[in-house]
Design an enzyme around this catalytic site. Structure first.
Site, PDB file in Angstrom:
ATOM      1  N   VAL A  54      42.842 -67.167   7.041  1.00 55.30           N
ATOM      2  CA  VAL A  54      44.234 -67.639   7.003  1.00 55.30           C
ATOM      3  C   VAL A  54      45.222 -66.473   7.082  1.00 55.30           C
ATOM      4  O   VAL A  54      46.157 -66.490   7.886  1.00 55.30           O
ATOM      5  CB  VAL A  54      44.489 -68.485   5.736  1.00 55.30           C
ATOM      6  CG1 VAL A  54      45.940 -68.966   5.694  1.00 55.30           C
ATOM      7  CG2 VAL A  54      43.540 -69.674   5.700  1.00 55.30           C
ATOM      8  N   ASP A 114      54.030 -62.155  -1.294  1.00 60.02           N
ATOM      9  CA  ASP A 114      52.844 -61.298  -1.315  1.00 60.02           C
ATOM     10  C   ASP A 114      52.650 -60.571   0.009  1.00 60.02           C
ATOM     11  O   ASP A 114      52.898 -61.136   1.074  1.00 60.02           O
ATOM     12  CB  ASP A 114      51.601 -62.148  -1.611  1.00 60.02           C
ATOM     13  CG  ASP A 114      51.505 -62.471  -3.095  1.00 60.02           C
ATOM     14  OD1 ASP A 114      52.462 -62.161  -3.829  1.00 60.02           O
ATOM     15  OD2 ASP A 114      50.479 -63.019  -3.501  1.00 60.02           O
ATOM     16  N   ARG A 150      59.725 -66.072  -0.442  1.00 61.21           N
ATOM     17  CA  ARG A 150      59.831 -66.459   0.969  1.00 61.21           C
ATOM     18  C   ARG A 150      60.645 -67.741   1.133  1.00 61.21           C
ATOM     19  O   ARG A 150      60.493 -68.471   2.102  1.00 61.21           O
ATOM     20  CB  ARG A 150      58.425 -66.654   1.551  1.00 61.21           C
ATOM     21  CG  ARG A 150      57.522 -65.452   1.346  1.00 61.21           C
ATOM     22  CD  ARG A 150      56.255 -65.561   2.109  1.00 61.21           C
ATOM     23  NE  ARG A 150      56.456 -65.718   3.529  1.00 61.21           N
ATOM     24  CZ  ARG A 150      56.853 -64.765   4.357  1.00 61.21           C
ATOM     25  NH1 ARG A 150      57.076 -63.552   3.907  1.00 61.21           N
ATOM     26  NH2 ARG A 150      57.027 -65.015   5.636  1.00 61.21           N
ATOM     27  N   LYS A 190      54.076 -73.734  -8.433  1.00 67.09           N
ATOM     28  CA  LYS A 190      55.072 -72.808  -7.881  1.00 67.09           C
ATOM     29  C   LYS A 190      55.427 -73.203  -6.447  1.00 67.09           C
ATOM     30  O   LYS A 190      56.599 -73.247  -6.072  1.00 67.09           O
ATOM     31  CB  LYS A 190      54.500 -71.379  -7.889  1.00 67.09           C
ATOM     32  CG  LYS A 190      55.285 -70.401  -7.028  1.00 67.09           C
ATOM     33  CD  LYS A 190      54.738 -68.989  -7.095  1.00 67.09           C
ATOM     34  CE  LYS A 190      53.719 -68.626  -6.044  1.00 67.09           C
ATOM     35  NZ  LYS A 190      54.200 -68.578  -4.662  1.00 67.09           N
ATOM     36  N   ASN A 191      54.379 -73.491  -5.642  1.00 69.19           N
ATOM     37  CA  ASN A 191      54.642 -73.750  -4.226  1.00 69.19           C
ATOM     38  C   ASN A 191      55.138 -75.162  -3.967  1.00 69.19           C
ATOM     39  O   ASN A 191      55.282 -75.577  -2.820  1.00 69.19           O
ATOM     40  CB  ASN A 191      53.399 -73.423  -3.388  1.00 69.19           C
ATOM     41  CG  ASN A 191      53.169 -71.920  -3.347  1.00 69.19           C
ATOM     42  OD1 ASN A 191      54.069 -71.145  -3.680  1.00 69.19           O
ATOM     43  ND2 ASN A 191      51.971 -71.502  -2.970  1.00 69.19           N
TER      44      ASN A 191
END
Ligand code: EPU
Length: 433
Positions: A328, A118, A93, A22-23
């Site tokens: 993070v 998220d 995003r 996905k990323n």
């Protein structure tokens, strides 16, 4: 079809096949609009975030052609807009990632300030904005949108305050066509970032990187079309691995790559879970009890923040007291309330537990947790707030005694392909309605 009814207590057994990350696909689709030539992607995942990014690119003028079930052609001969509609920016995003092609091809970009994704912390975009300013763009924030404008981006020496994944990717795209040389120091080097670097290199970019996490990009006059096979999704791989071990099952994750999962596999071994690396994937299984451990999330090559929630469920099944320190994202323990309702013994702390001090040490963010196990989880009704929390509830429901009902299942579709069908194939007793 927004509800999952899950009967817990069945170990997961069988095989799943990973699709593209996905990323990776989302950023690479946007990167393909840096050229007027066609690009072809293989191993494209059929997930919500691919669809939303496709709609964002279409709104700018990209034409998409499905060449085969997992092969997608993108073609952007011209951009017809420099503004991302608010209706498309609120799902994920990705809107901010379109600034590079828009500035290079239109000299202007307007991106809504409200981004989706998220809810795991404030997630500002100040590093992105500062990077573009350093490269010669004027940036203004008004009417809840970011306005970028430039006569032409130029190379710059940029040091990121923190190795942010999307900032690194955004500035890499910008730098490929900027005049002169760009340094991105303290950059993120996650495998998804490197997948973008490889794609851009095939398009004609010149990108070097040094051992101190600095990218050095020499701007080129134009980029061309290319073909790329996406990296497999290592977040899905780890989610499935954690679910297999937590449930006492045995799952072969076809396509999982050891190189992308080194920190995950080490941590799994420390906790007493088992894995076997094979030519075509990794098998995850359990032989006996799990042990409590201390674990800290970090940027690559550390233990990834996205692996943390599914791993926490695994730790509820380990004997003793485990500690997780999240370094993070400030708000990555949003799932804990529901776990407690399901019978897990989890306590949150705003101090840095189990190791060194992190950026959140002086804040009130609850970014450490202590898990006492093993816990017997019981079924519950949960509303899924976002993607990774959703998978976490789902694993918890699969382990729990009794029936759980999960609503808001649409969040899972953003990043997991046909998850209900896939888990049914592994023997899970669940129904989507
Ligand atoms: N940060 C800032 N300012 C910025 C950018 C980031 O303060 O301008 C901070 C963030 O608030 C955070 C830290 O830097 O505290 C790291 O954020 P990063 O920018 O690396 O995260 P991201 O790029 O927004 C991506 C993935 C996430 C993944 C993280 C970390 C995408 C679309 N998202 O987010 O994936 O957790 O990197 O690896 O690539 C997911 O897939 O579910 C997901 C949340």
């Amino acid at each position: 079809m927004d509800k999952l009814t899950v009967e817990g207590g069945t170990p997961l057994r069988g095989e799943v096949e990973l699709s593209g990350a996905k990323n990776s696909i989302t950023k690479l689709m946007v990167a393909s609009t840096l050229t007027g030539d066609p690009c072809i992607f293989h191993r494209v995942p059929h997930i919500g975030d691919s669809r939303v990014t496709r709609a964002i690119c279409e709104s700018l003028g990209t034409r998409f052609t499905d060449r085969a079930p997992r092969t997608l052609e993108t073609h952007t001969p011209a951009l017809r807009s420099s503004e991302i509609p608010l209706s498309l920016a609120s799902h994920n995003r990705l809107a901010i990632m379109t600034v590079a092609p828009l500035l290079h091809r239109q000299g202007r970009a307007v991106v809504p300030a409200m981004a989706g994704g998220d809810r795991i912390g404030p997630r500002p975009v100040d590093f992105h904005l500062a990077g573009y300013q350093a490269m010669g763009a004027e940036v203004e924030v008004r009417d809840q949108a970011y306005y970028f404008q430039t006569e032409g981006l130029r190379g710059a020496d940029i040091r990121l305050p923190y190795p942010s994944v999307t900032t690194t990717e955004n500035l890499l795209m910008a730098a490929t066509l900027a005049r002169g040389r760009t340094f991105i120091r303290n950059a993120a080097i996650e495998p998804e970032v490197m997948d973008l670097v490889m794609f851009l290199q095939k398009m004609g970019a010149i990108i070097d990187y040094n051992v101190d996490r600095t990218f050095v990009i020499e701007g080129v006059a134009r980029l061309g079309g290319t073909t790329h096979e996406l990296m497999p999704d290592r977040l899905v791989a780890a989610s499935m691995g954690a679910a297999a071990v937590a449930s006492g099952g045995d799952v072969f994750v076809r396509g999982a790559r050891q190189a992308d999962l080194v920190a995950f596999l080490n941590t799994l071994r420390r906790v007493g879970g088992h894995f076997e690396v094979m030519a075509e994937g990794i098998r995850f299984f359990r032989q006996g009890p799990l042990r409590a451990i201390t674990l800290e999330t970090n940027v690559h090559p550390g233990f990834m923040t996205d692996w943390q929630p599914p791993f926490a469920i695994l730790l509820t099944q380990a004997e003793g007291m485990s500690v997780i320190h999240e370094t993070v994202f400030e708000g990555r323990f949003g799932y804990v309330d529901e776990l407690q309702r399901m019978g897990a013994d989890v306590a949150l702390y705003d101090t840095c537990l189990g190791g060194g001090r992190c950026r959140f040490a002086a804040s009130n963010y609850q970014h450490s947790c202590v898990i006492k196990g093993p816990a017997t989880l019981r079924g519950a009704d949960c509303a899924i707030p976002d993607l990774r929390a959703g998978f976490t509830y789902l694993i918890a429901a699969l382990l729990a005694k009794g029936t759980s009902t999960l609503t808001g299942v649409g969040h899972l579709d953003r990043g997991y392909e046909d998850l209900a069908v896939c888990l049914q194939g592994l023997g899970a007793r669940l129904k989507r309605s």
